[in-house]
Design a protein around this motif. Sequence first.
Motif, PDB file in Angstrom:
ATOM      1  N   ASP A  40      -5.032 -15.048  -1.914  1.00 21.15           N
ATOM      2  CA  ASP A  40      -3.663 -15.346  -2.362  1.00 21.15           C
ATOM      3  C   ASP A  40      -3.469 -14.575  -3.670  1.00 21.15           C
ATOM      4  O   ASP A  40      -3.899 -15.017  -4.728  1.00 21.15           O
ATOM      5  CB  ASP A  40      -3.510 -16.853  -2.574  1.00 21.15           C
ATOM      6  N   VAL A  41      -2.845 -13.401  -3.577  1.00 21.77           N
ATOM      7  CA  VAL A  41      -2.793 -12.487  -4.717  1.00 21.77           C
ATOM      8  C   VAL A  41      -1.357 -12.272  -5.181  1.00 21.77           C
ATOM      9  O   VAL A  41      -0.443 -12.141  -4.384  1.00 21.77           O
ATOM     10  CB  VAL A  41      -3.501 -11.145  -4.377  1.00 21.77           C
ATOM     11  N   ARG A  42      -1.186 -12.270  -6.496  1.00 16.31           N
ATOM     12  CA  ARG A  42       0.098 -12.000  -7.158  1.00 16.31           C
ATOM     13  C   ARG A  42      -0.092 -10.786  -8.056  1.00 16.31           C
ATOM     14  O   ARG A  42      -1.221 -10.477  -8.451  1.00 16.31           O
ATOM     15  CB  ARG A  42       0.542 -13.185  -8.029  1.00 16.31           C
ATOM     16  N   GLY A  43       1.022 -10.147  -8.433  1.00 16.69           N
ATOM     17  CA  GLY A  43       0.920  -8.968  -9.271  1.00 16.69           C
ATOM     18  C   GLY A  43       1.864  -9.011 -10.451  1.00 16.69           C
ATOM     19  O   GLY A  43       2.921  -9.653 -10.400  1.00 16.69           O
ATOM     20  N   LEU A  44       1.473  -8.347 -11.522  1.00 17.07           N
ATOM     21  CA  LEU A  44       2.294  -8.164 -12.712  1.00 17.07           C
ATOM     22  C   LEU A  44       2.242  -6.678 -13.035  1.00 17.07           C
ATOM     23  O   LEU A  44       1.156  -6.100 -13.144  1.00 17.07           O
ATOM     24  CB  LEU A  44       1.728  -8.987 -13.881  1.00 17.07           C
ATOM     25  N   GLU A  45       3.420  -6.043 -13.153  1.00 16.42           N
ATOM     26  CA  GLU A  45       3.467  -4.591 -13.337  1.00 16.42           C
ATOM     27  C   GLU A  45       4.592  -4.243 -14.308  1.00 16.42           C
ATOM     28  O   GLU A  45       5.686  -4.795 -14.220  1.00 16.42           O
ATOM     29  CB  GLU A  45       3.689  -3.912 -11.980  1.00 16.42           C
ATOM     30  N   LEU A  46       4.321  -3.319 -15.203  1.00 19.31           N
ATOM     31  CA  LEU A  46       5.302  -2.910 -16.209  1.00 19.31           C
ATOM     32  C   LEU A  46       6.367  -1.960 -15.643  1.00 19.31           C
ATOM     33  O   LEU A  46       7.549  -2.085 -15.942  1.00 19.31           O
ATOM     34  CB  LEU A  46       4.562  -2.247 -17.380  1.00 19.31           C
ATOM     35  N   ASP A  47       5.936  -1.018 -14.810  1.00 22.86           N
ATOM     36  CA  ASP A  47       6.830   0.041 -14.313  1.00 22.86           C
ATOM     37  C   ASP A  47       7.739  -0.493 -13.199  1.00 22.86           C
ATOM     38  O   ASP A  47       7.258  -0.867 -12.117  1.00 22.86           O
ATOM     39  CB  ASP A  47       5.961   1.191 -13.790  1.00 22.86           C
ATOM     40  N   PRO A  48       9.068  -0.507 -13.418  1.00 25.36           N
ATOM     41  CA  PRO A  48       9.971  -1.052 -12.392  1.00 25.36           C
ATOM     42  C   PRO A  48       9.908  -0.308 -11.059  1.00 25.36           C
ATOM     43  O   PRO A  48      10.103  -0.914 -10.000  1.00 25.36           O
ATOM     44  CB  PRO A  48      11.361  -0.942 -13.031  1.00 25.36           C
ATOM     45  N   ALA A  49       9.635   0.990 -11.088  1.00 24.10           N
ATOM     46  CA  ALA A  49       9.538   1.742  -9.825  1.00 24.10           C
ATOM     47  C   ALA A  49       8.334   1.252  -9.015  1.00 24.10           C
ATOM     48  O   ALA A  49       8.421   1.091  -7.786  1.00 24.10           O
ATOM     49  CB  ALA A  49       9.416   3.236 -10.115  1.00 24.10           C
ATOM     50  N   ASN A  50       7.214   0.992  -9.678  1.00 29.04           N
ATOM     51  CA  ASN A  50       6.041   0.455  -8.972  1.00 29.04           C
ATOM     52  C   ASN A  50       6.296  -0.961  -8.474  1.00 29.04           C
ATOM     53  O   ASN A  50       5.836  -1.330  -7.392  1.00 29.04           O
ATOM     54  CB  ASN A  50       4.811   0.470  -9.885  1.00 29.04           C
ATOM     55  N   VAL A  51       7.006  -1.770  -9.262  1.00 34.84           N
ATOM     56  CA  VAL A  51       7.351  -3.125  -8.813  1.00 34.84           C
ATOM     57  C   VAL A  51       8.156  -3.033  -7.514  1.00 34.84           C
ATOM     58  O   VAL A  51       7.876  -3.738  -6.542  1.00 34.84           O
ATOM     59  CB  VAL A  51       8.144  -3.892  -9.896  1.00 34.84           C
ATOM     60  N   ALA A  52       9.143  -2.129  -7.485  1.00 36.93           N
ATOM     61  CA  ALA A  52       9.982  -1.979  -6.293  1.00 36.93           C
ATOM     62  C   ALA A  52       9.147  -1.553  -5.086  1.00 36.93           C
ATOM     63  O   ALA A  52       9.328  -2.074  -3.974  1.00 36.93           O
ATOM     64  CB  ALA A  52      11.096  -0.972  -6.567  1.00 36.93           C
ATOM     65  N   VAL A  62       5.902  -9.287  -9.980  1.00 38.56           N
ATOM     66  CA  VAL A  62       6.988  -9.410 -10.945  1.00 38.56           C
ATOM     67  C   VAL A  62       6.793  -8.352 -12.028  1.00 38.56           C
ATOM     68  O   VAL A  62       5.671  -7.910 -12.294  1.00 38.56           O
ATOM     69  CB  VAL A  62       7.047 -10.814 -11.590  1.00 38.56           C
ATOM     70  N   GLN A  63       7.903  -7.958 -12.641  1.00 38.27           N
ATOM     71  CA  GLN A  63       7.813  -6.994 -13.728  1.00 38.27           C
ATOM     72  C   GLN A  63       7.420  -7.729 -15.001  1.00 38.27           C
ATOM     73  O   GLN A  63       7.966  -8.798 -15.318  1.00 38.27           O
ATOM     74  CB  GLN A  63       9.139  -6.274 -13.932  1.00 38.27           C
ATOM     75  N   GLY A  64       6.461  -7.180 -15.719  1.00 37.91           N
ATOM     76  CA  GLY A  64       6.038  -7.801 -16.959  1.00 37.91           C
ATOM     77  C   GLY A  64       5.033  -6.943 -17.688  1.00 37.91           C
ATOM     78  O   GLY A  64       4.515  -5.964 -17.155  1.00 37.91           O
ATOM     79  N   ASP A  65       4.772  -7.333 -18.913  1.00 36.09           N
ATOM     80  CA  ASP A  65       3.908  -6.594 -19.831  1.00 36.09           C
ATOM     81  C   ASP A  65       2.675  -7.441 -20.142  1.00 36.09           C
ATOM     82  O   ASP A  65       2.808  -8.578 -20.602  1.00 36.09           O
ATOM     83  CB  ASP A  65       4.710  -6.314 -21.106  1.00 36.09           C
ATOM     84  N   ALA A  66       1.491  -6.883 -19.901  1.00 36.06           N
ATOM     85  CA  ALA A  66       0.251  -7.629 -20.136  1.00 36.06           C
ATOM     86  C   ALA A  66       0.140  -8.078 -21.591  1.00 36.06           C
ATOM     87  O   ALA A  66      -0.424  -9.141 -21.874  1.00 36.06           O
ATOM     88  CB  ALA A  66      -0.959  -6.774 -19.756  1.00 36.06           C
ATOM     89  N   ASP A  67       0.671  -7.298 -22.516  1.00 39.65           N
ATOM     90  CA  ASP A  67       0.573  -7.665 -23.930  1.00 39.65           C
ATOM     91  C   ASP A  67       1.412  -8.893 -24.266  1.00 39.65           C
ATOM     92  O   ASP A  67       1.092  -9.615 -25.200  1.00 39.65           O
ATOM     93  CB  ASP A  67       1.026  -6.500 -24.819  1.00 39.65           C
TER      94      ASP A  67
END
Length: 195
Positions: A40-52, A62-67
């Motif tokens: 059961d895996v979820r993702g967090l990614e900064l780049d909106p193109a990669n999120v899409a 979801v779009q987000g920043d690890a920091d």
Amino acid sequence: MNLRPDLALIAEHVVPGSRALDIGCGDGDLMAVLRKAHVDVRGLELDPANVALAVARGLSVVQGDADADLAYYPDDAFDYAILSQTLQTARRPDQVLAELLRIGRRAFVSFPNFAYWRVRWGLMWGGRMPVTKALPVSWYETQDIHHLTIDDFRALVAESGIRVEDAWFLRGSKRIGTAAANLLAEHAVFLLKRD
């Protein structure tokens, strides 16, 4: 699907049936493999193109920043927090590591080793920041703001009271031993756990 060697190694060690958060998941290559393995895996990614791209593959990203955004996840929300090739781009890697082990019971962290002998050689003899297969862009194009080595990472986790459960070292796609890994490995993958 051909996974990047560090991602393939992580996928091999995530237990089926577990819950994972892939931070800096890119377009979701690792997530797709883990989902097929019943994680059961979820993702967090900064780049909106990669999120899409990841969402178009049916992945939960979801779009987000690890920091900044890991603070919104509850304690022990996941069995694994995964940070692959992202630590060197974080503003505060020490704080990101602490967040990984707050939200996950274990954390996989992979990063390029800036002490790899070809990098040292290129800097020492060429006098310029090297461009290699593992570090493919020039210094002015890279998102890397911390140039850490395997020994730097080992020192940080020791100072932070973090336990290393396992570690793997890669040169290209080939695994190499721990002896002289700081000199001979292009990439490292660590499995961490809170003490």
